[in-house]
Write a protein that holds these residues in place. Structure first.
Motif, short mmCIF file in Angstrom:
data_model
loop_
_atom_site.label_atom_id
_atom_site.label_comp_id
_atom_site.label_asym_id
_atom_site.label_seq_id
_atom_site.Cartn_x
_atom_site.Cartn_y
_atom_site.Cartn_z
N THR A 136 0.82 -1.21 0.00
CA THR A 136 0.00 0.00 0.00
C THR A 136 0.86 1.26 0.00
O THR A 136 0.38 2.35 -0.27
N GLY A 137 2.14 1.09 0.34
CA GLY A 137 3.02 2.25 0.43
C GLY A 137 2.68 3.13 1.63
O GLY A 137 3.08 4.29 1.70
N LEU A 138 1.94 2.57 2.59
CA LEU A 138 1.48 3.37 3.72
C LEU A 138 2.14 2.93 5.03
O LEU A 138 2.49 1.77 5.22
N LEU A 139 2.27 3.93 5.90
CA LEU A 139 2.77 3.72 7.24
C LEU A 139 1.55 3.67 8.15
O LEU A 139 0.65 4.50 8.01
N TYR A 140 1.53 2.70 9.08
CA TYR A 140 0.40 2.58 9.99
C TYR A 140 0.85 2.98 11.39
O TYR A 140 1.68 2.30 12.00
N ILE A 141 0.33 4.14 11.85
CA ILE A 141 0.88 4.76 13.06
C ILE A 141 -0.12 4.74 14.21
O ILE A 141 -1.15 5.41 14.17
N ALA A 193 -8.62 -6.08 13.60
CA ALA A 193 -8.08 -6.26 12.26
C ALA A 193 -8.74 -5.21 11.37
O ALA A 193 -9.96 -5.10 11.34
N VAL A 194 -7.89 -4.45 10.69
CA VAL A 194 -8.39 -3.32 9.91
C VAL A 194 -7.93 -3.48 8.46
O VAL A 194 -6.83 -3.97 8.20
N ASN A 195 -8.77 -3.11 7.53
CA ASN A 195 -8.41 -3.14 6.12
C ASN A 195 -7.31 -2.10 5.86
O ASN A 195 -7.51 -0.90 6.10
N ALA A 196 -6.16 -2.56 5.37
CA ALA A 196 -5.00 -1.68 5.23
C ALA A 196 -5.22 -0.57 4.20
O ALA A 196 -4.55 0.46 4.25
N ARG A 197 -6.16 -0.79 3.30
CA ARG A 197 -6.37 0.22 2.25
C ARG A 197 -7.45 1.24 2.63
O ARG A 197 -7.34 2.41 2.30
N THR A 198 -8.48 0.76 3.32
CA THR A 198 -9.62 1.64 3.59
C THR A 198 -9.73 2.10 5.04
O THR A 198 -10.40 3.09 5.33
N GLY A 199 -9.11 1.34 5.95
CA GLY A 199 -9.25 1.69 7.37
C GLY A 199 -10.52 1.15 7.99
O GLY A 199 -10.83 1.48 9.14
N ASP A 200 -11.27 0.33 7.25
CA ASP A 200 -12.49 -0.26 7.82
C ASP A 200 -12.12 -1.38 8.79
O ASP A 200 -11.28 -2.22 8.48
N THR A 201 -12.78 -1.39 9.92
CA THR A 201 -12.54 -2.47 10.88
C THR A 201 -13.22 -3.73 10.37
O THR A 201 -14.43 -3.75 10.10
N ILE A 202 -12.43 -4.80 10.21
CA ILE A 202 -12.96 -6.04 9.65
C ILE A 202 -13.42 -6.96 10.77
O ILE A 202 -14.40 -7.69 10.65
N TRP A 203 -12.69 -6.94 11.86
CA TRP A 203 -12.91 -7.92 12.93
C TRP A 203 -12.35 -7.36 14.21
O TRP A 203 -11.38 -6.60 14.18
#
Lengths: 620, 184
Positions: A445-450, A534-544
Motif C-alpha cells: 500500500t506504500g502506507l505507514l500505519y501509526i 483487524a483493519v483493512n489496510a487500504r480503507t481503514g475499515d474495521t474487519i474484525w
C-alpha cells in the motif's frame, strides 16, 4: 505526483539467491541461510508497491520485535486477508502470571514462541508443534525487586531477540542475558546498568552480526544514556557509546559527518550543557534500533535530557532527543540529527525508524522514516542525516515546523515551560504525538500505519534536585485529550511520500500498542480497553475485533505455524505509562500522578483491569 | 470612656486567644523508633493483640506539616508518589497502607526502604525531618487534624480534598514522647 517506487535490484538479487539456494548442496545451503538471515533487512525495504507476486519468500518466523532490520513489521503471509479476516478465531491462550504492562512482542523461531513478561522478566518458551502450545521451558532471571523503584513508567519489557540458537533478553535491573533457545539454560549474563544511579533496561536488544545492542533507561532519574554492543558469544562489551559527554565517550571521531552545522564541533556533548550537567543529562537509549547491512550502519534515537525542567539546563543538550547513525562494528558515529534541541517537553527521540528506498522528485533516495514524538513524521536521508521532509501528523503548537534548510525545529516560545508558572494547552503532551509504540509499513500500500496519542497538557516547572537513584524531573504535568470529543488516541494510515494522512481511526484511549501489517492487506493493533482489531489496510475499515481480558499495549506479530497456518499473536495486559493508573492502582484524584498521565486516564479503571495473557488467533 | 470599656475586654480576649497559638519547637523531639508498634500482620497467634499506636507530635502542628510538605518535594518523594496519586510508587492519598499506616510504620518505610522499590533513606534525612515528612504523608489521606493540615498548594492545582477527613484518635497506649532524637 510523486509515488513510492522501490528499486527492483534487490528483489531480483533475492530471487537469484533463492534459485541458487535450491541447487546448492544442503550443507552449503544451511550455511548460506544463516548469513542471509543476518542481512535480511535491506532487501525487504525494496518491495515494489502494488506487485504482490514480488513479495519475498517469508520464512514465516518472527525472530525480532520489528520482524526485520528495516523495522517494517510487515509480513508477506497472506492466508489471512481483508476478505476472510472476519472469520478469525481464538486458537489458544497463555497466561503469563504477571499483572503489569505487557509491551513485548512475542518472538517465533524454530517452531517455538518466546514470550517475556514485564518485571520479574520471566522468559517462556512455548512449543508450537504441540496442541495448545505447552510450555517447553521457563527461565527466571531473578532480577532485583528494588529495580521496580527506578522504572519511570511501569515495569515493562519490549521483547527479546532470537539469533543462532540463543534468545537475548534484558531485565529491569539492568542485565542482558543470553539463554539457550533449546534448553532454556543461561549461556551468559552481563550486568550493564546500575539501579543505584536510577538506571534500568526496558528495551528489546537487537542482534547485528555477532553483536547484541543494548541501551539503558532512566531518563526521569538523571542517568547518563548509552548504547553498548556485546559480543553475542561471550556477553563482553565490545564498544559503548555514551549519549552525553566528551567526543571520546560518545564515540565521535574522524568519520563523524553530521549534515547540519549545529551538530559540528568539538565536545558538543559537554559544551552544550551547563558546567558538568551532562553527567546526569539523560539521552537514554530505550527504544528501537534499525540496521542497514549495505552501509553497516545502525540507527537509533536518544531520550529526553534531564531534568525535564529546561531552565536548569540552558543549551542544546547534545546528544539527547536526537538520532545517531553508527558503524555497527566499531560504534563510531557517522551522523547525528537532533529532533528536539534543548527539549522542552520530554520529547524523547527513541521511536522506530523504518528504512526504505523512496523516489523523491524522480530521484531514488535511501531514507529512514520516523514518526517522532514532537509531532512530525520525518523523512531523513539515512546515509547523510539530511531532513528531506517533516510533516505534522497531530495538532502541534509547541513548535511551528521544521526549517528544512537548517534542520532546526522552530519552537513556539509561548509554550515554553517556566518555573512557578502554569503553561496551558501544550500540544502534543509529554508522551508526544507518538511514544515507543511501533508503527508498521506495507510495501503493497506504500502506507505507514501509526498508532498514537491525541493529548495536550498543562505544565509547570519546579526546581529539580538531583539525588542519585531518585527521580530528576522538575515538572508538574496534567494531560488531557486534544479534542473536544475526548478521544485520546488514533490509528492512522500515513503516506510518507506525500506527507499526509490517508485515513484515521479515532480511539477513545491512547493507542499504546504496536502495529503489524500483512500481505493480506490487514493491519492489526489493540486498544487499551481490550479490543484486538483487524483493519483493512487500504480503507481503514474495521474487519474484525475481539475483546481480550485486559487492555492491550503489546506488539502484535504474525507467523506461520508448523501446520502451515497463519497465526496472529498479541500479549494483553494493560499498563505502561499510559495504563499506570490501572497497573499501579493509582489514585485518580491526583492528576499529576504518573507524570501527569493519570489526569488523562481517570476513566480507564472503569474499562479494564490488570492481567497478562497471550492470545493467538487463526482462521478456522 | 464607654468606647474604651467596650474595647479593653475585646483586646484582652484577643491577646488571650493569641496565647493559645501553637508552639513551635525548632528542635523537635519526635518519638524514636519503637519496635512494639511495628506490626505488619493482622494475625497474632493466640490472643489478638492491638499494637500501641505511636503519636507523632509533629502531626498536630501546622508549621511541622508545612515543613513536611516542602521536604516531600525537596527529597524527591513527589518524583515517585507525585501529589498523593502515585506513579512509580503507590498512592499516598488513598486509604491503603501496604506496610502499615501508623506514623511509626511510615517512618520505618522511609528509613528502611521497602523491597519493591522504595529506597532506604537511612542516613540521608535527619530523623526530625523524616517525622515532618511522615506527618505530611499522613495528612494526604486526612489522618491529621484539619486545622493543622497544609492548605491547598499555590502551585498547579494537583489535589482534591479527600472525601472523608478522619479525626486523629490518640490512644492511651501511645506512651510518653521519647526524650531524645536519635542522632546519626
Amino acid at each position: 505526483m510523486q509515488r513510492l517506487r522501490v528499486v527492483a535490484t534487490f528483489s531480483s538479487y533475492r530471487i537469484l539467491l533463492n534459485i541458487v539456494l535450491v541447487f546448492i548442496l544442503p550443507v552449503t545451503l544451511s550455511c548460506t541461510r544463516k548469513t542471509e538471515q543476518v542481512g535480511a533487512g535491506p532487501q525487504k525495504t525494496t518491495q515494489p508497491t502494488g506487485a504482490p507476486q514480488a513479495a519475498p519468500p517469508d520464512d514465516g518466523q518472527w525472530t525480532m520485535p520489528a520482524k526485520d532490520y528495516a523495522s517494517w513489521r510487515y509480513s508477506s503471509l497472506d492466508q489471512i486477508n481483508s476478505e476472510n479476516a472476519k472469520n478469525l478465531r481464538l486458537a489458544w491462550t497463555f497466561s503469563t502470571g504477571v499483572l503489569r504492562g505487557h509491551e513485548a512482542a512475542p518472538v517465533v523461531a524454530d517452531n517455538t514462541m518466546y514470550v517475556i513478561t514485564p518485571f520479574p522478566n520471566i522468559l517462556y518458551a512455548l512449543d508450537l508443534t504441540k496442541d495448545g502450545a505447552p510450555v517447553k521451558w521457563k527461565f527466571d532471571p531473578d532480577p532485583a525487586a528494588s529495580s521496580q523503584g527506578v522504572a519511570c513508567c511501569d515495569f515493562v519489557n519490549r521483547g527479546v531477540s532470537f539469533s543462532q540458537g540463543k534468545v537475548f533478553m534484558n531485565t529491569l535491573d539492568g542485565q542482558t542475558i543470553a539463554v539457550d533457545a533449546g534448553t532454556g539454560k543461561e549461556v551468559w549474563r552481563n550486568k550493564l546498568a546500575d539501579i543505584n544511579k536510577g538506571e534500568s533496561i526496558t528495551m528489546a536488544p537487537l542482534v547485528v552480526k555477532d553483536k547484541v545492542l543494548v541501551g539503558n533507561s532512566g531518563g526521569e532519574f538523571g542517568v547518563r544514556g548509552w548504547l553498548t554492543a556485546l559480543d553475542a558469544a561471550s556477553g563482553k562489551i565490545v564498544w559503548k557509546a555514551w549519549s552525553t559527554g566528551p567526543d571520546a565517550d560518545v564515540l565521535i571521531g574522524a568519520n563523524f559527518k553530521p549534515f547540519y552545522s549545529q551538530d559540528q564541533g568539538k565536545d558538543l556533548g559537554v559544551t552544550s550543557w551547563p558546567q558538568g550537567a551532562w553527567q546526569y543529562g539523560g539521552g537514554t537509549v530505550w527504544g528501537w534500533i534499525s540496521y542497514d547491512p549495505e552501509t553497516n550502519l545502525i540507527f537509533y534515537g536518544t531520550g529526553n535530557p534531564g531534568p525535564w525542567n529546561p531552565e536548569q539546563r540552558p543549551g542544546d543538550n547534545k546528544w539527547t532527543a536526537g538520532i545517531f547513525a553508527r558503524d555497527a562494528d566499531t560504534g563510531q558515529a557517522r551522523w547525528f540529527y537532533q529532533w528536539s534541541p534543548h527539549d522542552l517537553h520530554d520529547y524523547d527521540g527513541i521511536n522506530e525508524q523504518l528504512l526504505m528506498d523512496m523516489s523523491i522528485n524522480g530521484q531514488t533516495r535511501k531514507v529512514l522514516v520516523r514518526p517522532e514524538r514532537n509531532g512530525y513524521v520525518y523523512v531523513l536521508d539515512r546515509n547523510t542525516g539530511e531532513v528531506l521532509s517533516a510533516n505534522p501528523f497531530v495538532e502541534v503548537n509547541s513548535s511551528s515546523g521544521v526549517d528544512i534548510k537548517t534542520g532546526k525545529l522552530i519552537y513556539n516560545p509561548e509554550k515554553e515551560p517556566k518555573v512557578g508558572q502554569v503553561i496551558r494547552r501544550i500540544c502534543p503532551a509529554s508522551p508526544g504525538a507518538k511514544d515507543w509504540q511501533p508503527s508498521a509499513f506495507s510495501p503493497r500500500t506504500g502506507l505507514l500505519y501509526i498508532p498514537h496519542q491525541n493529548l495536550c497538557m498543562d505544565s509547570e516547572g519546579v526546581e529539580a534536585n538531583y539525588i542519585a537513584g531518585t527521580p530528576y524531573v522538575g515538572m508538574n504535568v496534567k494531560m488531557y485529550s486534544a479534542s473536544d470529543d475526548g478521544h485520546r488516541g488514533e490509528f492512522d494510515a500515513w503516506d510518507p511520500v506525500q506527507g499526509k494522512k490517508v485515513w484515521s481511526i479515532k480511539e477513545f484511549f491512547p493507542v499504546w500498542s504496536g502495529a503489524v501489517v500483512t500481505a493480506g492487506d490487514v493491519v492489526f493493533y489493540g486498544t487499551m480497553d481490550g479490543w484486538f482489531k483487524a483493519v483493512n489496510a487500504r480503507t481503514g475499515d474495521t474487519i474484525w475485533q475481539y475483546k481480550v481480558g485486559s487492555g492491550i499495549i503489546g506488539q502484535p506479530i504474525t507467523y506461520r505455524g508448523p501446520d502451515g497456518k497463519q497465526y496472529v499473536a498479541i500479549l494483553a495486559g494493560v499498563g505502561g505509562w499510559a495504563g499506570a493508573i490501572v497497573a499501579g492502582d493509582l489514585d485518580a484524584r491526583d492528576g499529576t500522578g504518573a507524570l501527569g498521565f493519570v489526569n488523562a486516564m481517570t476513566d480507564l479503571p472503569q474499562y479494564t483491569t490488570k492481567g497478562g495473557m497471550l492470545y493467538v488467533f487463526a482462521l478456522p | 470612656m464607654r468606647l474604651a470599656l467596650t474595647f479593653i475586654p475585646l483586646l484582652v480576649l484577643f491577646f488571650l486567644v493569641s496565647c493559645e497559638r501553637e508552639q513551635r519547637n525548632f528542635r523537635a523531639a519526635p518519638p524514636a523508633a519503637r519496635s512494639e508498634s511495628l506490626t505488619q500482620s493482622q494475625i497474632q497467634p493466640g490472643q489478638a493483640y492491638t499494637p500501641p499506636q505511636t503519636k507523632n507530635p509533629t502531626e498536630y502542628k501546622a508549621y511541622e506539616l508545612s515543613q513536611g510538605k516542602q521536604l516531600y518535594e525537596q527529597y524527591n518523594c513527589s518524583g515517585c508518589h507525585f501529589h498523593g496519586g502515585g506513579g512509580i510508587g503507590p498512592p499516598l492519598m488513598d486509604a491503603k497502607w501496604i506496610y502499615g499506616g501508623d506514623p511509626q510504620n511510615v517512618f520505618q518505610t522511609v528509613i528502611e526502604g521497602r523491597p519493591n522499590g522504595m529506597p532506604s533513606f537511612r542516613g540521608k534525612i535527619p530523623d526530625a525531618q523524616v517525622w515532618q515528612i511522615v506527618a505530611y504523608v499522613r495528612s494526604m489521606s486526612g489522618q491529621v487534624p484539619k486545622d493543622a493540615s497544609p492548605g491547598r498548594s499555590d502551585s498547579m492545582n494537583t489535589r482534591s480534598e479527600p472525601e472523608q477527613l478522619v479525626e486523629p484518635t490518640v490512644t492511651k497506649q501511645a506512651g510518653q514522647p521519647p526524650s531524645t532524637v536519635q542522632s546519626k
